[in-house]
Design a protein around this motif. Structure first.
Motif, PDB file in Angstrom:
ATOM      1  N   GLY A   1       0.832  -1.195   0.000  1.00 30.13           N
ATOM      2  CA  GLY A   1       0.000   0.000   0.000  1.00 30.13           C
ATOM      3  C   GLY A   1       0.866   1.245   0.000  1.00 30.13           C
ATOM      4  N   PHE A   2       0.212   2.405  -0.125  1.00 30.69           N
ATOM      5  CA  PHE A   2       0.930   3.680  -0.164  1.00 30.69           C
ATOM      6  C   PHE A   2       0.236   4.718   0.709  1.00 30.69           C
ATOM      7  N   VAL A   3       1.029   5.671   1.172  1.00 30.80           N
ATOM      8  CA  VAL A   3       0.540   6.905   1.795  1.00 30.80           C
ATOM      9  C   VAL A   3       1.256   8.045   1.074  1.00 30.80           C
ATOM     10  N   VAL A   4       0.517   9.107   0.748  1.00 29.23           N
ATOM     11  CA  VAL A   4       1.083  10.298   0.106  1.00 29.23           C
ATOM     12  C   VAL A   4       0.918  11.461   1.072  1.00 29.23           C
ATOM     13  N   THR A   5       2.008  12.202   1.290  1.00 29.80           N
ATOM     14  CA  THR A   5       1.969  13.345   2.197  1.00 29.80           C
ATOM     15  C   THR A   5       2.613  14.567   1.564  1.00 29.80           C
ATOM     16  N   CYS A   6       2.245  15.737   2.085  1.00 30.61           N
ATOM     17  CA  CYS A   6       2.924  16.984   1.742  1.00 30.61           C
ATOM     18  C   CYS A   6       3.127  17.759   3.031  1.00 30.61           C
ATOM     19  N   PHE A   7       4.376  18.146   3.285  1.00 27.86           N
ATOM     20  CA  PHE A   7       4.767  18.797   4.535  1.00 27.86           C
ATOM     21  C   PHE A   7       5.664  19.990   4.227  1.00 27.86           C
ATOM     22  N   ASP A   8       5.429  21.098   4.940  1.00 24.06           N
ATOM     23  CA  ASP A   8       6.266  22.294   4.851  1.00 24.06           C
ATOM     24  C   ASP A   8       7.123  22.389   6.105  1.00 24.06           C
ATOM     25  N   PRO A   9       8.408  22.008   6.036  1.00 26.74           N
ATOM     26  CA  PRO A   9       9.257  22.097   7.229  1.00 26.74           C
ATOM     27  C   PRO A   9       9.641  23.536   7.579  1.00 26.74           C
ATOM     28  N   ASP A  10       9.402  24.478   6.648  1.00 28.11           N
ATOM     29  CA  ASP A  10       9.825  25.861   6.849  1.00 28.11           C
ATOM     30  C   ASP A  10       8.755  26.746   7.476  1.00 28.11           C
ATOM     31  N   ALA A  11       7.575  26.196   7.740  1.00 28.59           N
ATOM     32  CA  ALA A  11       6.515  26.986   8.371  1.00 28.59           C
ATOM     33  C   ALA A  11       6.991  27.473   9.738  1.00 28.59           C
ATOM     34  N   PRO A  12       6.695  28.726  10.084  1.00 33.34           N
ATOM     35  CA  PRO A  12       7.172  29.273  11.347  1.00 33.34           C
ATOM     36  C   PRO A  12       6.303  28.815  12.532  1.00 33.34           C
ATOM     37  N   THR A  13       6.327  27.502  12.793  1.00 36.44           N
ATOM     38  CA  THR A  13       5.472  26.944  13.843  1.00 36.44           C
ATOM     39  C   THR A  13       6.239  26.165  14.899  1.00 36.44           C
TER      40      THR A  13
END
Length: 176
Positions: free
Chosen positions: A63-75
């Motif tokens: 199976g698969f999982v697809v993700t999108c992540f922004d490591p640069d967000a100021p959080t």
């Protein structure tokens, strides 16, 4: 917004290494700016998910999982834009603006609080942000998570079931 803060590490550099395979897109290029179509309405975008296709993953992928992540967000913890969970191993592409998701897959809530793709929207004037689109090849048919799971909980489960991972990292910046 200060442009002087340190660059966040790539999130996958902090996890145990896994083999790689190939992910491509007709809509975006690694290291290049995203088209406005794929950005959030808060910055004038259309909030359309980009096309992705993948190949060369391990034969034992279930199976698969697809993700999108922004490591640069100021959080202090980045920002999750998209988490597509439980794609069957027979699915090797997501079309632009995919809806509905194939094969019983579903989205967990992103950091906008929505169960869908949430486009890029870095703070105006901040440096270009990296958007890490990742396809995770799994050793199980499905992760044991539901649509109310948090992105961190999905990531925790991925750590134990990822056989291989493919990434593409476009950027986006809102001029200030």
């Amino acid at each position: 917004m200060s442009l002087d803060r340190p660059v966040a590490p790539d999130p996958y550099d902090l996890l145990p290494p896994v083999p790689s395979f190939t992910v491509t897109s007709t809509d975006m290029t690694d290291g290049q700016p995203l088209d406005d179509m794929f950005t959030h309405p808060s910055v004038g975008g259309k909030n359309v998910s980009p096309q992705l296709s993948w190949s060369g993953f391990p034969a034992e992928t279930r199976g698969f999982v697809v993700t999108c992540f922004d490591p640069d967000a100021p959080t202090g913890s980045g920002f999750w834009h998209w988490l597509v969970v439980n794609l069957p191993a027979t699915v090797t592409e997501l079309e632009r603006g995919v809806d509905p998701l194939p094969g019983g897959a579903f989205c967990v809530r992103n950091d906008y609080g929505e169960r869908n793709y949430g486009g890029s929207a870095p703070p105006p004037g901040d440096r270009p942000h990296r958007y890490v689109f990742a396809v995770h090849a799994l050793d199980v048919d499905k992760l044991e998570v539901g649509p109310d799971a948090s992105p961190a909980y999905v990531g925790f489960n991925l750590a134990f079931h990822t056989l291989a991972r493919a990434t593409i990292r476009p950027t986006y910046q809102v001029k200030g």
